[in-house]
Design a protein around this motif. Structure first.
Motif, mmCIF file in Angstrom:
data_model
loop_
_atom_site.group_PDB
_atom_site.id
_atom_site.type_symbol
_atom_site.label_atom_id
_atom_site.label_comp_id
_atom_site.label_asym_id
_atom_site.label_seq_id
_atom_site.Cartn_x
_atom_site.Cartn_y
_atom_site.Cartn_z
ATOM 1 N N ASP A 187 44.122 42.943 38.969
ATOM 2 C CA ASP A 187 44.872 42.014 39.811
ATOM 3 C C ASP A 187 45.568 40.994 38.901
ATOM 4 O O ASP A 187 44.900 40.193 38.238
ATOM 5 C CB ASP A 187 43.915 41.312 40.780
ATOM 6 C CG ASP A 187 44.629 40.407 41.778
ATOM 7 O OD1 ASP A 187 45.677 39.828 41.427
ATOM 8 O OD2 ASP A 187 44.131 40.265 42.908
ATOM 9 N N ASP A 241 47.331 38.370 39.637
ATOM 10 C CA ASP A 241 47.083 36.984 40.046
ATOM 11 C C ASP A 241 45.713 36.522 39.553
ATOM 12 O O ASP A 241 45.552 35.377 39.113
ATOM 13 C CB ASP A 241 47.158 36.851 41.567
ATOM 14 C CG ASP A 241 48.569 37.016 42.093
ATOM 15 O OD1 ASP A 241 49.520 36.778 41.321
ATOM 16 O OD2 ASP A 241 48.732 37.397 43.266
ATOM 17 N N ARG A 242 44.749 37.415 39.628
ATOM 18 C CA ARG A 242 43.415 37.104 39.095
ATOM 19 C C ARG A 242 43.483 36.906 37.580
ATOM 20 O O ARG A 242 42.832 36.014 37.038
ATOM 21 C CB ARG A 242 42.455 38.244 39.443
ATOM 22 C CG ARG A 242 41.077 38.156 38.826
ATOM 23 C CD ARG A 242 40.292 36.978 39.337
ATOM 24 N NE ARG A 242 38.969 36.904 38.731
ATOM 25 C CZ ARG A 242 38.223 35.815 38.702
ATOM 26 N NH1 ARG A 242 38.646 34.696 39.256
ATOM 27 N NH2 ARG A 242 37.038 35.827 38.133
ATOM 28 N N GLU A 243 44.292 37.724 36.889
ATOM 29 C CA GLU A 243 44.453 37.558 35.447
ATOM 30 C C GLU A 243 44.991 36.166 35.124
ATOM 31 O O GLU A 243 44.523 35.498 34.196
ATOM 32 C CB GLU A 243 45.394 38.623 34.889
ATOM 33 C CG GLU A 243 45.582 38.499 33.380
ATOM 34 C CD GLU A 243 46.648 39.429 32.833
ATOM 35 O OE1 GLU A 243 46.346 40.185 31.897
ATOM 36 O OE2 GLU A 243 47.796 39.365 33.329
ATOM 37 N N THR A 298 39.447 41.189 35.690
ATOM 38 C CA THR A 298 40.519 40.917 36.641
ATOM 39 C C THR A 298 40.598 41.899 37.808
ATOM 40 O O THR A 298 41.338 41.667 38.758
ATOM 41 C CB THR A 298 41.882 40.948 35.932
ATOM 42 O OG1 THR A 298 42.161 42.297 35.502
ATOM 43 C CG2 THR A 298 41.895 40.021 34.727
ATOM 44 N N ASP A 299 39.900 43.041 37.733
ATOM 45 C CA ASP A 299 40.005 44.081 38.765
ATOM 46 C C ASP A 299 41.452 44.530 38.970
ATOM 47 O O ASP A 299 41.883 44.800 40.091
ATOM 48 C CB ASP A 299 39.411 43.591 40.093
ATOM 49 C CG ASP A 299 37.908 43.378 40.004
ATOM 50 O OD1 ASP A 299 37.239 44.181 39.332
ATOM 51 O OD2 ASP A 299 37.413 42.404 40.591
ATOM 52 N N ALA A 312 44.609 33.471 36.809
ATOM 53 C CA ALA A 312 43.562 32.474 37.046
ATOM 54 C C ALA A 312 42.540 32.455 35.907
ATOM 55 O O ALA A 312 42.139 31.375 35.450
ATOM 56 C CB ALA A 312 42.865 32.764 38.374
#
Length: 348
Positions: free
Chosen positions: A123, A125-127, A120-121, A129
Motif C-alpha cells: 500500500d 499510502d501506508r508506505e 506496507t502490505d 506513513a
C-alpha cells in the motif's frame, strides 16, 4: 518576509530537491515558507499553545510543500550520529522479503548499525506513513523496496537529507542508491525460454499488478518477449488477493476452465507456480508433458519439488547486504545491477 527573500529560499529549495544527501529541511525553512516564527511552527506541530486556524493552515501547507518531517529526537541525549537504519518492505508472508532482511541485517550488524523494520502490505499510502514515521527518528539511512512511491513519499525522502537505497528493481530512475535487477528483462527472458522450447499456447497467472509494480514490469516484459517470438498470451487470470500457493492453484484452475488447450503457464512468482503444480498433481495433468510451468524468484521450495521448478532466481540476500553496506560506508549515488539467473528446472 519580502519577495526577494522568498526567491532566495525558492532557489535554495530547488537545490535541496535535486537529490538525496543535501541538507535536510529544517524548522527554520518551514517558518520562512509559512512567513511565521519558528516558535509558531513548533506550537502548531505540537498542537500546543495559541495560534489561529489560518496560521495552522499556513504552517501545515508549508510542511506539505517542503516535505518536512519533525525531529523526534531533538532535545534528547542523542548527541552522536545516528546508528539506525530503517527498512521498509511490502510483506512478511512472501519469503522474498525475509531473505532481503537476512542479508541487510547481517551486513548492518557487521557495521554496528541497528535496523527498524516496517511493513506496507503493498500500500503506497501506508508506505508514505511509515517512511514519515521512520524519518522522524533521524535515521542514518533508509532501505525501501522498489522505485515507485507516492509523490509525498518521494518529497519526504528527497528533503530528509538521509541516504536512501531502493531495492529489487532497476527499471527506472532512482533517488540515490539502487540495488537489484531488471524485472522487465526477467519477464522477457522467461518468454524467450518458453517460446524457444516450442510452447505456443501460453497463459499467465498472477496477482494484483496495480499494487506490485515489479510484478507488473515482469508481466510487461513477458508480453514483449512473446511478441518478439510472434506470440501473444492465450489467456490470463489475475487474482484479487495477494500472491500465495492457494491463489496459484485456484488461478490455474480458473484459467484452464476457460482456455483448456494451454501448453504452458507463466506465474507471477514461485509461490503461485507451486500452487499450479499442486493443481496439476490433483487432476492428473502431466508436467511438463501436458502443461509446462514457469515461476519467478528461485525459492528453495521450487528447487526441492519432485520436479524442480523452472524459474528465474534472484539474488535477494545479496541485494539486502549490498544496499546495507553502501548505506553504511557512504559514497556517491549509484545503481548496482546484480542480474538474475534462469533455472531450467524440470517443469518446462
Amino acid at each position: 518576509m519580502d519577495e526577494g527573500g522568498k526567491e532566495v529560499f525558492a532557489a535554495e529549495d530547488e537545490g535541496l530537491r535535486d537529490g538525496i544527501g543535501r541538507r535536510p529541511i529544517t524548522l527554520a525553512d518551514v517558518a520562512r515558507e509559512a512567513r511565521v516564527g519558528e516558535s509558531t511552527v513548533s506550537r502548531v506541530l505540537r498542537s500546543h499553545g495559541s495560534f489561529s486556524e489560518k496560521t495552522r493552515a499556513r504552517v501545515e501547507a508549508a510542511v506539505a510543500r517542503l516535505g518536512y518531517v519533525p525531529n523526534r529526537i531533538a532535545g534528547t541525549l542523542a548527541s552522536t550520529g545516528s546508528r539506525l537504519i530503517g527498512i521498509v518492505i511490502p510483506s512478511l508472508t512472501n519469503i522474498v522479503f525475509p531473505d532481503l532482511l537476512r542479508g541487510a541485517t547481517a551486513a548492518l550488524d557487521q557495521e554496528g548499525f541497528q535496523s527498524v523494520i516496517a511493513v506496507t502490505d503493498y500500500d503506497q499510502d501506508r508506505e508514505e506513513a511509515v517512511v514519515d514515521s521512520l524519518l522522524s527518528w533521524r535515521p542514518a539511512g533508509l532501505i525501501v523496496t522498489g522505485l515507485e512511491h507516492n509523490p509525498g513519499t518521494r518529497r519526504r525522502l528527497m528533503a530528509s537529507g538521509v541516504r536512501v537505497a531502493e531495492l529489487l528493481d532497476t527499471d527506472g530512475p532512482g533517488l540515490d542508491i539502487v540495488v537489484g535487477y531488471s524485472n522487465r528483462a526477467a519477464g522477457e527472458a522467461s518468454a524467450r525460454h518458453l517460446a524457444g522450447r516450442g510452447y505456443r499456447r501460453i497463459g499467465y497467472i498472477g496477482h494484483d499488478l496495480t499494487k506490485d509494480r515489479r510484478a507488473a514490469k515482469r508481466y510487461a516484459g513477458f508480453r514483449e518477449g512473446l511478441g518478439a517470438a510472434g506470440l501473444a498470451l492465450a489467456g490470463e487470470e489475475r487474482v484479487a488477493s495477494p500472491s500465495s500457493v492457494e491463489a496459484g492453484r485456484h488461478g490455474l484452475e480458473a484459467l484452464l476452465a476457460r482456455v483448456p488447450d494451454l501448453d504452458a503457464a507463466y506465474f507471477s512468482n514461485d509461490d503461485m507456480a507451486l500452487g499450479g503444480y499442486f493443481h496439476c498433481l490433483a487432476h492428473g495433468i502431466a508436467v511438463p508433458g501436458r502443461l509446462a510451468l514457469f515461476g519467478y524468484n528461485g525459492l528453495d521450495v521450487g528447487r526441492l519439488m519432485p520436479q524442480p521448478l523452472a524459474t528465474i532466481r534472484t539474488p535477494r540476500v545479496e541485494a539486502g547486504a549490498t544496499a546495507a553496506r553502501l548505506l553504511c560506508t557512504g559514497g556517491p549515488a549509484t545503481v548496482v545491477d546484480l542480474g538474475f539467473e534462469l533455472i531450467e528446472g524440470a517443469t518446462a
